[in-house]
Write an enzyme that holds these catalytic residues in place. Structure first.
Site, PDB file in Angstrom:
ATOM      1  N   TYR B 155       0.751  -1.121   0.039  1.00  8.99           N
ATOM      2  CA  TYR B 155       0.043   0.004   0.048  1.00  8.99           C
ATOM      3  C   TYR B 155       1.026   1.262   0.012  1.00  8.99           C
ATOM      4  CZ  TYR B 155      -3.557   3.282   1.614  1.00  8.99           C
ATOM      5  OH  TYR B 155      -4.272   4.364   2.031  1.00  8.99           O
ATOM      6  N   LYS B 159       1.383   4.354  -2.819  1.00 13.10           N
ATOM      7  CA  LYS B 159       1.113   5.676  -2.529  1.00 13.10           C
ATOM      8  C   LYS B 159       2.342   6.541  -2.777  1.00 13.10           C
ATOM      9  CE  LYS B 159      -2.892   5.451  -1.156  1.00 13.10           C
ATOM     10  NZ  LYS B 159      -4.155   5.705  -2.018  1.00 13.10           N
TER      11      LYS B 159
END
Lengths: 257, 256
Positions: B155, B159
């Site tokens: 994740y 990002k």
């Protein structure tokens, strides 16, 4: 330097950074596992100089988990435990987000970022089991500074930057040190990322107030980071660019003398 | 923060932050395409709330990781709303697996949705945004573009990639008068365990309400509406010179 004679695993031995790393670490007498996309053709000179070092030449697709798992087993059986992983994959293709194909996006992202993830998981995971080891990601100044030439490359470098931070937390608790070097293009490489939308690499050599980076600068830094003297350096990101990114707008900057 | 008459596509607008963003845009006068992939009921809920405000909403569906589906639902959006001024990339996945727990499938799922999906939506929206005088791309990212999560490294990777995708896009799309920015929210209370600050992800310590101020200087986590307000500002004519920015929206929690 204290790798306790453990193996150094270099993911792209053919890259200019990889060739400099080979020469420097060979002088330390450590075993080298060298992944060469050219199968060794691009590093004949370096290999010829390794008359005394223990070397295992690999030609892996680092986007494949199975390939890395198998290679690690073979490397450790032949050379001993891997104590330092240097991930230095740098695939860039000049493209823009308007016209880039999906297959190119996935290929560049996987070559750079997914390979970093898989190497960390597999080789870093093995280090964590032993409670000892070090990982160095050789990323790019384009983890921070857009190139306006290869948006996928920059995005992949941003992703690796966060992988390094996460690995420093998760693997750090298990004895593995993790650091990152954000390197500027070594001489000649800057031509690969010129852009009609940016003057970033115009007069590249003159923009670095000190000097442009050479691959051997990276090799010396990598060696330092792998040693006991850098034992407290963990989760760090070191920009190695000779001050290049301090330059911003041409018309505001003084000329080099 | 007037966006009257503008048209917007918000991905992942059936729940959480996306829903809050879609409603705030509509409250301020935008016509909104409410995108969902699997939460049809959530999208209907968002549309009902927008219509209750007197706004106009159109629901579109598709997997943002699939190029053909993205092209289709972006075209549907432009056809239904009469063009596209604002793209809000919001739909994202988080699986809460550790570095050693992830596998290739989970890696690809997150990276293809969160990073490739944002690019695919930008690419598909670009022909429509170029026709407008002041196109906007707003990427909803996370504080984990700079700070590790300690609960989902992939994740964070996605990002971190979005941070650079935003910067690159700001240069490339700037030549068409389109601004590109990212919002990096901290903990936002969307009713799910993993993002409610009193119930942190696995491995974290439960937090008492009385401890909030130790972790959130404003005494609360973020709300979807907080993100919606900032999106409306960026989407408005008042922010015409703001581009290439990543705005941390965390109530100063990352400063602690």
């Amino acid at each position: 330097m204290n790798l306790l004679n453990q193996t150094v695993f270099i993911t792209d031995a053919d890259h200019p950074s990889g060739r400099a790393l080979i020469a420097r670490f060979a002088r330390e007498g450590v075993p080298l596992a060298l992944n060469s996309p050219s199968g060794g053709n691009a590093i004949r000179e370096e290999l010829a100089a390794l008359t005394e070092a223990k070397v295992k030449l690999l030609q892996l697709d680092l986007r494949s988990r199975a390939a890395i798992v198998d290679a690690l087993e073979a490397v450790e059986e032949e050379l001993g435990p891997v104590g330092l992983l240097i991930h230095n994959q740098h695939r860039y293709e000049v493209t823009n987000l308007e016209h880039c194909s999906e297959s190119l996006f996935v290929d560049v992202m996987d070559t750079n970022a997914k390979s970093a993830f898989l190497c960390t998981q597999i080789i870093g995971g093995r280090m964590a089991e032993r409670g000892f080891g070090s990982i160095l990601y050789v990323t790019s100044i384009h983890a921070e500074k857009p190139a306006a030439a290869s948006f996928i490359y920059s995005a992949s470098q941003g992703a690796i930057q966060m992988l390094a931070a996460e690995a420093a937390l998760e693997l750090g608790r298990r004895g593995v040190r993790v650091n990152t070097v954000e390197i500027a293009p070594v001489s000649g490489e800057e031509d690969h990322l010129t852009s009609p939308l940016s003057t970033l690499y115009d007069n590249y050599a003159r923009k670095a107030p000190l000097q442009t980076v050479k691959a051997r600068d990276l090799a010396e830094l990598a060696l330092f980071l792998s040693g006991d003297e850098a034992g407290a350096l963990h989760g760090a990101t070191i920009r190695l660019d000779g001050g290049f990114l301090l330059h911003y707008m041409d018309h505001k900057m003084k000329k080099s003398t | 923060m007037d966006v009257t008459g503008k048209t917007a596509l918000v991905t992942g607008a059936g729940t959480g932050i996306g829903q809050g963003v879609a409603i705030e845009l509509a409250r301020r006068g935008a016509k909104v395409a409410v995108h969902y992939n699997s939460s049809r009921e959530g999208a209907e809920n968002t549309r009902r709330q927008i219509e209750a405000l007197g706004g106009e909403a159109h629901i579109v569906q598709g997997n943002i990781a699939n190029q053909e589906e993205v092209q289709r639902f972006v075209s549907e959006t432009a056809d239904a709303l009469g063009g596209l001024d604002i793209l809000v990339n919001n739909a994202a996945l988080q699986l809460n697996l550790s570095l050693l727990q992830h596998d290739e499938t989970s890696f690809d799922k997150i990276m293809h949705t969160n990073l490739k999906g944002y690019w695919l939506c930008m690419q598909a929206a670009l022909p429509h945004l170029k026709k407008r005088s002041a196109g906007r791309v707003i990427n909803i990212s996370s504080v984990h573009a700079k700070r590790p999560t300690d609960f989902d490294p992939v994740y964070s990777m996605s990002k971190g990639g979005i941070r650079m995708l935003t910067r690159e896009a700001a240069i490339e799309l700037g030549q068409h008068g389109i601004t590109v920015n990212a919002i990096e929210p901290g903990a936002v209370d969307v009713g799910k365990q993993q993002v409610r600050p009193e119930l942190p992800p696995a491995g974290g310590e439960p937090m008492e309400r009385s401890d909030f101020r130790m972790h959130f200087p404003l005494g609360r986590a973020g709300k979807p509406q907080d993100v919606g307000h900032l999106v409306c500002f960026i989407a408005s004519d008042a922010s015409a010179f703001l581009s290439g920015a990543a705005i941390r929206l965390d109530g100063a929690s990352m400063l602690l």
